[in-house]
Design a protein around this motif. Structure first.
Motif, PDB file in Angstrom:
ATOM      1  N   LYS A   6      53.099 -49.528 -65.183  1.00  0.00           N
ATOM      2  CA  LYS A   6      53.385 -50.257 -64.076  1.00  0.00           C
ATOM      3  C   LYS A   6      51.711 -50.133 -63.421  1.00  0.00           C
ATOM      4  O   LYS A   6      51.277 -51.095 -62.681  1.00  0.00           O
ATOM      5  CB  LYS A   6      54.236 -49.687 -62.912  1.00  0.00           C
ATOM      6  CG  LYS A   6      55.710 -50.162 -63.524  1.00  0.00           C
ATOM      7  CD  LYS A   6      56.635 -49.688 -62.236  1.00  0.00           C
ATOM      8  CE  LYS A   6      58.150 -50.020 -62.752  1.00  0.00           C
ATOM      9  NZ  LYS A   6      59.035 -49.624 -61.765  1.00  0.00           N
ATOM     10  N   GLU A  26      52.862 -64.411 -61.285  1.00  0.00           N
ATOM     11  CA  GLU A  26      52.223 -63.287 -61.372  1.00  0.00           C
ATOM     12  C   GLU A  26      52.037 -62.788 -60.034  1.00  0.00           C
ATOM     13  O   GLU A  26      51.961 -61.427 -59.940  1.00  0.00           O
ATOM     14  CB  GLU A  26      50.996 -63.380 -62.407  1.00  0.00           C
ATOM     15  CG  GLU A  26      51.358 -63.387 -63.601  1.00  0.00           C
ATOM     16  CD  GLU A  26      50.214 -64.085 -64.639  1.00  0.00           C
ATOM     17  OE1 GLU A  26      50.299 -63.764 -65.791  1.00  0.00           O
ATOM     18  OE2 GLU A  26      49.504 -64.731 -64.041  1.00  0.00           O
ATOM     19  N   GLU A  29      54.959 -60.953 -58.715  1.00  0.00           N
ATOM     20  CA  GLU A  29      55.013 -59.714 -59.278  1.00  0.00           C
ATOM     21  C   GLU A  29      54.054 -58.548 -58.953  1.00  0.00           C
ATOM     22  O   GLU A  29      54.336 -57.355 -58.640  1.00  0.00           O
ATOM     23  CB  GLU A  29      55.048 -59.692 -60.897  1.00  0.00           C
ATOM     24  CG  GLU A  29      55.034 -58.708 -61.894  1.00  0.00           C
ATOM     25  CD  GLU A  29      54.623 -58.789 -63.081  1.00  0.00           C
ATOM     26  OE1 GLU A  29      54.977 -57.806 -64.077  1.00  0.00           O
ATOM     27  OE2 GLU A  29      54.022 -59.964 -63.749  1.00  0.00           O
TER      28      GLU A  29
END
Length: 78
Positions: A6, A26, A29
């Motif tokens: 992550k 993105e 995210e």
């Protein structure tokens, strides 16, 4: 603590954002991963501070009352 995968993803998305090629998905995210990272950091930091005991050079406990009260509430909930 966040996994290495992550953290690597956050870094990759940040690099991509600097290059100007970040898509909307993105960006969402990255925002979610950053929020998760900050939440984890804050929880860890709070736990660390709440478990600290401050002692002066003479050996006296000089831990601030605020931290002592938090410890009491944690150890002996209502």
């Amino acid at each position: 603590m966040l996994s290495k995968q992550k953290l690597a993803r956050i870094n990759a998305l940040s690099k991509k954002a600097k290059e100007g090629t970040l898509t909307e998905a993105e960006a969402k995210e990255r925002t979610a991963l950053r929020k998760e990272y900050l939440d984890t950091f804050r929880t860890t930091m709070r736990d660390t501070i709440e478990h600290v005991k401050i002692v002066d050079p003479e050996g006296n406990d000089v831990t601030p009352d605020k931290i002592k009260n938090i410890k009491k509430q944690r150890d002996f909930p209502n």
